[in-house]
Design a protein around this motif. Structure first.
Motif, short mmCIF file in Angstrom:
data_model
loop_
_atom_site.label_atom_id
_atom_site.label_comp_id
_atom_site.label_asym_id
_atom_site.label_seq_id
_atom_site.Cartn_x
_atom_site.Cartn_y
_atom_site.Cartn_z
N ILE A 33 29.64 -6.30 9.50
CA ILE A 33 30.58 -7.48 9.18
C ILE A 33 31.58 -6.89 8.61
O ILE A 33 31.32 -6.64 7.24
CB ILE A 33 29.51 -8.60 8.81
N LEU A 34 32.67 -7.53 8.58
CA LEU A 34 34.14 -7.05 8.07
C LEU A 34 34.27 -8.18 7.20
O LEU A 34 34.26 -9.37 7.53
CB LEU A 34 35.03 -6.84 8.90
N VAL A 35 34.19 -7.94 5.67
CA VAL A 35 34.53 -9.07 4.63
C VAL A 35 35.64 -8.54 4.15
O VAL A 35 35.86 -7.63 3.42
CB VAL A 35 33.22 -9.11 3.66
N ILE A 36 36.60 -9.73 4.33
CA ILE A 36 37.97 -9.70 3.66
C ILE A 36 37.89 -10.72 2.44
O ILE A 36 37.63 -11.84 2.56
CB ILE A 36 39.29 -10.09 4.66
N TYR A 37 38.34 -10.04 1.19
CA TYR A 37 38.25 -10.91 -0.01
C TYR A 37 39.39 -10.79 -0.71
O TYR A 37 40.17 -9.78 -0.38
CB TYR A 37 37.13 -10.43 -0.98
N GLY A 38 39.81 -11.68 -1.47
CA GLY A 38 40.82 -11.70 -2.21
C GLY A 38 42.01 -13.19 -2.04
O GLY A 38 41.34 -14.03 -1.91
N LYS A 39 42.97 -12.87 -1.76
CA LYS A 39 43.78 -14.12 -1.35
C LYS A 39 43.59 -14.53 0.15
O LYS A 39 44.41 -13.73 1.04
CB LYS A 39 45.15 -13.88 -1.58
N THR A 40 42.71 -14.96 0.69
CA THR A 40 42.35 -15.37 2.10
C THR A 40 42.76 -16.41 2.81
O THR A 40 43.04 -16.62 3.80
CB THR A 40 40.67 -15.54 2.29
N GLY A 41 43.48 -17.21 1.71
CA GLY A 41 44.43 -18.65 2.15
C GLY A 41 43.28 -19.93 3.00
O GLY A 41 43.56 -20.45 3.55
N ARG A 42 41.88 -19.48 2.35
CA ARG A 42 41.20 -20.61 2.61
C ARG A 42 40.11 -21.05 1.81
O ARG A 42 40.23 -20.53 0.51
CB ARG A 42 39.86 -19.72 3.78
N LYS A 43 39.34 -22.25 1.82
CA LYS A 43 38.43 -22.51 0.67
C LYS A 43 37.67 -21.82 0.17
O LYS A 43 37.01 -21.71 -0.73
CB LYS A 43 37.97 -23.92 1.15
N SER A 44 36.94 -21.00 1.38
CA SER A 44 36.02 -20.06 0.96
C SER A 44 36.37 -18.69 0.47
O SER A 44 37.40 -18.61 0.13
CB SER A 44 35.16 -19.55 2.30
N SER A 45 35.34 -18.19 -0.30
CA SER A 45 35.94 -17.12 -1.22
C SER A 45 36.15 -15.79 -0.55
O SER A 45 36.64 -14.77 -0.93
CB SER A 45 34.77 -16.60 -2.29
N ALA A 46 35.55 -15.88 0.74
CA ALA A 46 35.86 -14.40 1.50
C ALA A 46 36.01 -14.89 3.01
O ALA A 46 35.58 -16.04 3.52
CB ALA A 46 34.43 -13.38 1.15
N ARG A 47 36.53 -14.07 3.89
CA ARG A 47 36.57 -13.98 5.22
C ARG A 47 35.79 -13.20 5.96
O ARG A 47 35.87 -11.79 5.80
CB ARG A 47 38.17 -14.14 5.54
#
Length: 455
Positions: A33-47
């Motif tokens: 699973i690829l986890v993108i974190y930082g400024k994702t532009g979503r309400k969740s902390s990660a994409r």
């Protein structure tokens, strides 16, 4: 020529930019699973992405992977209290893994990202032990032992709900055996075994009776049918063997030809693929080397040259400032010393001219010129003698005169003359200065007649 160079530089910049962009484009393998974190532009902390790809923005974003490989956890639960207050041992093996559901993947990214497999296994083990004890406490031993499906369903339902909270899902549950310390389960097993043995014996006796009758009838039909079938079978078997042999020969021939063609094609394609791969790798390495060289020049050589020029300019400015300051101080000191020297020269020149005039006035006799200077300073010398006793404050003097004076001098006169003798003689002052007091100032008659000019 300059336009060609500019074009090459532009192409290199575009190539380096594309290479940097492609390096930030990450593809997610099927088992991760690829986890993108930082400024994702979503309400969740990660994409979280499974089975896809995404572009990772530099500086603003970063990425990591979660492994989807199953984790096997052995839970040997002991002394668990059942609903009947009988303690049982339930050895189980659970198989868990990170879930790919969107909400559960987010939980896994928030709670399991960066943890090792052992850490995840330790967290899951605590949850499994707790839920397994909870399920056993709500069931009887008969249900746990006889209705395994119900027991496994209850365990799966409770465990699944808790594992979802940390991003895991239950893949499989395997209960190897159930034992209790009182022997209750063993007694139930013995009872069931005895009942099953008795039922089996009864069934065997009945089946033996039916079997003997049917066997006799079947033996008769078998003999008749076997004889006819043997003849047809031998004939058909021979024909089948011929067909099989022909078919097998043709099959082997076709298989050998196909194998030869396939092996040759595979080798040709493999050689071409290796050639293309080596060519691509060589081009990529050359491009990477050029990009690294350009980057190093831009980051190190240019910066070092700028710093070198800056330090040279600063050093020259500081040296020029020091030189100007030193020159100014030297000029000031030179002007001051020159003025002092000129003034001293002027004073000494005037004094020399004055002394020269005095010597000329004394007809070239330097000793007489000195006497003239002494005569000019005589009041100051006398003043010096007077100053020796000037500071003595005599308020009252009492002299006891006994009448024993000599040479007609009384005690009072002796006191006055003695006090005057304490004044330094003028002759001694001249001797201390390395000069001789003239005889006419000594108060004594000269032994030899003096020249008229000297008088």
């Amino acid at each position: 020529m300059p336009s060609i160079t500019l074009l090459l530089i532009l192409v290199a910049v575009i190539f380096v930019t594309l290479a940097a962009i492609l390096r930030r484009y990450r593809r997610c393998p099927s088992d991760k699973i690829l986890v993108i974190y930082g400024k994702t532009g979503r309400k969740s902390s990660a994409r979280c992405i499974h089975g896809g790809a995404a572009f990772i923005w530099p500086v603003f974003q970063d990425y990591a992977y979660l492994d989807l490989k199953p984790i096997s956890i052995e839970c040997n639960l002991q002394n668990a209290l059942s609903k009947q207050n009988i303690r049982v041992d339930v050895p189980c093996r659970f198989t868990v893994g990170i879930s790919t559901e969107p909400e559960v993947m987010t939980n896994a990214a928030e709670r399991l990202l960066g943890l090792s497999t052992d850490s995840i296994q330790s967290i899951a083990t605590d949850i499994l032990f707790g839920q397994l004890r909870l399920v056993i406490a709500t069931m009887d031993i008969e249900e746990i032992n006889a209705d395994r499906d119900k027991f496994l369903a209850s365990v799966s339902a409770n465990v699944e709900a808790e594992l979802r909270k940390i991003g895991l899902k239950l893949i499989n549950v395997n209960v190897t055996d159930i034992r209790d310390e009182s022997g209750y389960i063993e007694a139930l097993g013995k009872e069931a075994a005895a009942k099953a043995i008795n039922d089996a014996k009864k069934s065997v006796a009945e089946q033996n009776r039916y079997g003997e009758t049917g066997k006799a009838m079947a033996d008769k039909d078998t003999r008749v049918n076997v004889a006819a079938a043997d003849a047809d079978a031998v004939k058909g078997e021979n024909n089948a063997k011929i067909e099989i042999a022909n078919s097998d020969a043709l099959r082997r021939q076709k298989t050998a030809e196909a194998t030869r063609l396939a092996v040759a094609a595979e080798k040709v394609q493999a050689a071409k693929a290796l050639e293309e791969a080596y060519q691509s790798e060589r081009d990529a390495e050359l491009a990477r080397a050029e990009r690294e060289q350009a980057t190093q020049k831009a980051n190190i050589v240019v910066a070092a040259e700028i710093d070198k020029q800056k330090k040279i300019i600063e050093a020259e400015a500081e040296a020029e400032q020091i030189r100007r300051k030193a020159k100014g101080e030297a000029d000031a000191i030179f002007a001051k010393m020159d003025a002092q020297a000129r003034g001293m020269l002027e004073i000494l020149t005037k004094q020399a001219d004055g002394f020269k005039s005095m010597v000329n006035a004394a007809e070239g006799d330097a000793q007489k010129a000195v006497l003239m200077m002494i005569a000019d300073k005589l009041p100051e010398l006398v003043k010096t003698q007077v100053e020796a006793v000037k500071g003595i404050n005599i308020d009252k003097v009492t002299v006891w005169d006994t009448g024993n004076g000599t040479d007609g001098k009384t005690a009072t006169s002796n006191f006055i003359s003695g006090m005057m003798k304490s004044v330094p003689p003028l002759e001694d002052l001249f001797k201390m200065a390395g000069m001789e007091l003239p005889s006419y100032l000594k108060g004594k008659a000269d032994e030899q007649p003096q020249p008229e000019a000297e008088k």
